[in-house]
Design an enzyme around this catalytic site. Structure first.
Site, PDB file in Angstrom:
ATOM      1  N   SER A   1      -1.007  73.550   7.397  1.00 24.41           N
ATOM      2  CA  SER A   1      -1.046  74.911   6.867  1.00 24.41           C
ATOM      3  C   SER A   1      -0.733  75.893   7.999  1.00 24.41           C
ATOM      4  CB  SER A   1      -2.403  75.176   6.219  1.00 24.41           C
ATOM      5  OG  SER A   1      -2.354  76.317   5.402  1.00 24.41           O
TER       6      SER A   1
ATOM      7  N   ASP B   1       2.451  71.631  -3.711  1.00 24.73           N
ATOM      8  CA  ASP B   1       1.938  72.657  -2.806  1.00 24.73           C
ATOM      9  C   ASP B   1       2.554  73.984  -3.213  1.00 24.73           C
ATOM     10  OD1 ASP B   1       1.084  74.295  -0.823  1.00 24.73           O
ATOM     11  OD2 ASP B   1       1.951  73.165   0.834  1.00 24.73           O
TER      12      ASP B   1
ATOM     13  N   HIS C   1      -1.362  70.965  -1.456  1.00 26.94           N
ATOM     14  CA  HIS C   1      -1.457  71.407  -0.062  1.00 26.94           C
ATOM     15  C   HIS C   1      -2.213  70.366   0.754  1.00 26.94           C
ATOM     16  CE1 HIS C   1      -0.796  74.652   2.733  1.00 26.94           C
ATOM     17  NE2 HIS C   1      -2.075  74.809   3.015  1.00 26.94           N
TER      18      HIS C   1
END
EC number: 3.4.14.-
Length: 726
Positions: free
Chosen positions: A558, A641, A673
């Site tokens: 991320s 995601d 994600h």
């Protein structure tokens, strides 16, 4: 006997290779929060364990003796999704996903000391969870949540009519959120009642939707909302729930209200902290959370942020009187920590709250009438707190927690006293054998603007006279942290036991070290945080002799993935043998494709079209940065995601390949994600650890380390040469 079988099953999966392998990590028993009975004698908790041979995860429910820590099996029925106490001795109520109503669930009543004598109280016509109960006269009122249809009925996916077209049509945001395209269904809190006849309870199947009458409201709020988003008063007559402000754009603002409504739905729910409302403190219009009634039901405590588009603002405790026009009171508002959960003591005089403090989730207490300047007191416990419940009517609480060295810590904590250990998973589970706090230590280094914290995680059998390659792990968020807590995805101990010493920094933007450090990353993603990481790396190189930085690697997910991409284009990128970027942004302008626009509009000081220069400032794809790339890089990105499109990962891989840089792309079409499915998680670890082990030299120094060839998935490779061979 059943408990013994469970432990024997665990032994079968213990690894004979490295001390703590991905297989150990994934197959170790996972335990949920322990919920004590009304008397404080027993607690019930969920447990599951993945079986690699059978490719399944059987689950069940156990009982924890709160006097001696003994554990016994309550049931091994995997269809039971939740259990809670009925409030009548050792009687329990549970939800069974297998029901005579297609797509529905059954509500069952039993006794913790005689589970086999269970009976069915009734059925709910749809998926339903998050039960909270309270006695109200001769009935037991309850609330729970499920999905609502546009008409306000409980949605039943199995009974829904099949659409004639797959088209989706939108006139407003969200289009998609986290991992799902938003549909017409929405979450709602429903109320019902168990009626007693003789010595048994029954449920007539009737539910009242408490959220639907408020147009555009939703509770619990996705994607992570649950039973903590609502509460039921002790007399069962009143319900409080949180919802995004119905009148405001949900994708652009975080403003959230706490609504109050009668359990029977006889009046439409009304907010107690409406933006600019007569009771709401001035300039408080951010996200609200954790509503909870006082024991007498006359007050509600909740948490709220000030800023209307900032999901990582500091939460402050608020208390509102129910049915009153008096202003909402702020409690200990100067405390420079952000509480996450708040609960009342049984006498209503003390508040217990959890908050992150210096990379540990701690439990604190404070008076319910504390002044703004009051600093809450820490309650002693081990690890980080995941949840806590009061033990009977005492001041003691049963903590369910975890740490960097154990995935489950059950303990009793009492203000002013040492904690009492009941069950620590690392002392019982063969998969976690050898894990302990001695291999973990904090590191503080002067950063770009202030001292910065990191965790050092050492491998099993660590020898300070030997040298271990550095694994430099960068957390996501960016407003997050590496805490003293267990991760079921990125777990530093799994990396360490390949033969590394892990350094997990908490640079500018991290939470739990004061709000200023968190706020300072705003519009500075590649600035102070990058400088912090450089200074930490230099300190490790110059002062920690058992860490080999010459053969180190860096990895992140991320925001951590963005930072790895940023590092690749800067001098620090040349210091690592390999990089791993999981779900990280690559092209600055692509951020407009995200789901929660309030996030980027806060972090980059404006909208995509009004503050475009801020989005472009931290663009990893700038030609002058790409020109510096040379470090081998693994790129990971998944199809579901919706925080940032899979095209980000593909684009990054395209450039790496065209530049002739050793690189690999890993994709899971059924993951989000995060990578959460057990078999996918194993492949993820085989690829990630195999990649870094290849380039760091671990494969040569540690024959038992994971290799890329250990992964059974065939690699797609249709090119005889790279682009630059021609």
């Amino acid at each position: 006997m059943a408990a013994a079988k469970w432990l024997i099953a665990s032994l079968a999966f213990a690894s004979s290779g490295l001390a703590f392998t991905p297989e150990d990590f994934i197959s170790a028993p996972r335990r949920g929060e322990a919920i004590p009975d009304p008397k404080g004698e027993l607690a019930v908790f969920h447990v599951s364990k993945y079986n690699f041979d059978k490719k399944d995860r059987p689950s069940g429910w156990n009982l924890l003796n709160l006097k001696n820590g003994d554990i016994s099996v309550l049931t091994t029925d995997s269809d039971i999704s939740e259990i809670t106490w009925l409030g009548d001795g050792t009687k329990i109520v549970y939800v069974n996903g297998t029901d005579s109503v297609k797509g529905g669930v059954g509500i069952w009543i039993s006794d913790a000391k005689n589970f086999g004598n269970a009976y069915k109280a009734g059925s709910v016509n749809g998926a339903f969870s998050g039960l909270k109960l309270a006695k109200s006269g001769d009935k037991i009122n309850f609330v729970g949540y499920g999905q609502s249809t546009t008409k306000g009925d409980l949605y039943n996916e199995a009974a829904a009519k099949e659409a004639v077209s797959s088209a989706r049509i939108y006139d407003s945001l969200f289009v998609r959120h986290w991992d799902t395209y938003v549909g017409t269904q929405f979450n709602a809190v429903f109320s019902g009642a168990l009626t007693k006849s003789g010595d048994k309870y029954s449920f007539d199947g009737k539910l009242k939707n408490l959220v639907h009458p408020v147009k555009y409201a939703e509770s619990p709020y996705p994607p992570f909302g649950g039973s903590g988003d609502y509460d039921l008063s002790s007399d069962g007559k009143t319900v409080a729930f949180m919802s995004k402000a119905p009148e405001l754009p949900k994708a652009n603002l975080t403003t959230t209200y706490i609504f109050v409504v009668p359990h029977d739905g006889s009046r439409v729910a009304e907010p107690i902290n409406k933006r600019n409302g007569p009771r709401t403190p001035q300039a408080i219009e951010g996200a609200s959370s954790s509503p909870v009634f006082s024991p007498d039901g006359k007050r509600i405590a909740y948490l709220q942020m000030a800023t209307k588009n900032y999901e990582s603002d500091r939460r402050v405790i608020h208390i509102a009187e129910v049915g009153s026009n008096k202003p909402v009171q702020r409690i200990a508002s100067n405390w420079d920590r952000s509480p996450e959960v708040v609960k009342w003591s049984s006498d209503g005089r003390t508040l217990y709250v959890t908050a992150e403090d210096h990379a540990t989730g701690k439990l604190f207490t404070l008076p319910a009438d504390a002044r703004d300047s009051h600093k809450p007191a820490v309650v002693k416990h081990d690890g980080s707190v995941s949840s806590f419940y009061f033990v009977g009517s005492s001041k003691s609480v049963l903590i369910s927690g975890n740490s960097l060295w154990s995935n489950a810590l059950f303990q009793v904590a009492t203000p002013g006293r040492p904690n009492r250990k009941l069950f620590y998973a690392n002392e019982h589970d063969p998969e976690l054998k050898g894990l302990g706090p001695n291999d973990i230590e904090p590191l503080w280094v002067d950063g770009a603007r202030t001292k910065i914290h990191s965790w050092i995680v050492k491998p099993t059998g660590f020898d300070k006279n030997k040298v271990y390659p550095l694994a430099f792990l960068i957390h996501g968020g960016p407003q997050g942290s590496w805490g003293d807590s267990w991760s079921t995805r990125w777990n530093p101990r799994v990396w360490a036991d390949q033969g590394y010493v892990v350094v997990a920094p908490n640079p500018t933007g991290s939470t739990g070290f004061g709000q200023k450090l968190t706020d300072d990353i705003t519009n500075d993603w590649g600035g102070a945080p990058y400088k912090d990481l450089v200074k930490i790396w230099e300190h490790v190189r110059d002062h920690i002799k058992y860490i080999d930085t010459d053969n180190g690697i860096a990895a992140g997910a991320s925001f951590g993935g963005f930072m790895v991409n940023w590092i690749q284009g800067h001098d620090l990128g040349r210091k690592f043998k390999a990089l791993v970027s999981h779900d990280g942004t690559f092209v600055g302008s692509s951020k407009i494709g995200t789901d929660e626009l309030f996030f980027i509009e806060h972090d980059f000081n404006g909208t995509f079209f009004e503050a475009r220069q801020n989005y472009d400032r931290w663009d990893c794809s700038k030609p002058e940065l790409v020109a510096k790339w040379s470090t081998p890089q693994l790129v990971i990105h998944n199809d579901f995601d919706f925080r940032l499109s899979v095209a980000e990962g593909v684009g990054l891989f395209n450039v790496l390949q065209e530049k002739g840089i050793p690189s690999r792309f890993l994709n899971f079409p059924d993951e989000t994600h995060w990578v959460t499915k057990p078999e996918n998680s194993l492949v993820w670890h085989q690829q990630v650890l195999g990649w870094i082990n290849k380039w760091s030299g671990i494969n040569k120094s540690n024959p038992k380390s994971i290799k890329l060839s250990d992964c059974p998935i065939e690699v797609v490779d249709h090119e005889a040469h790279s682009y630059f061979d021609y």
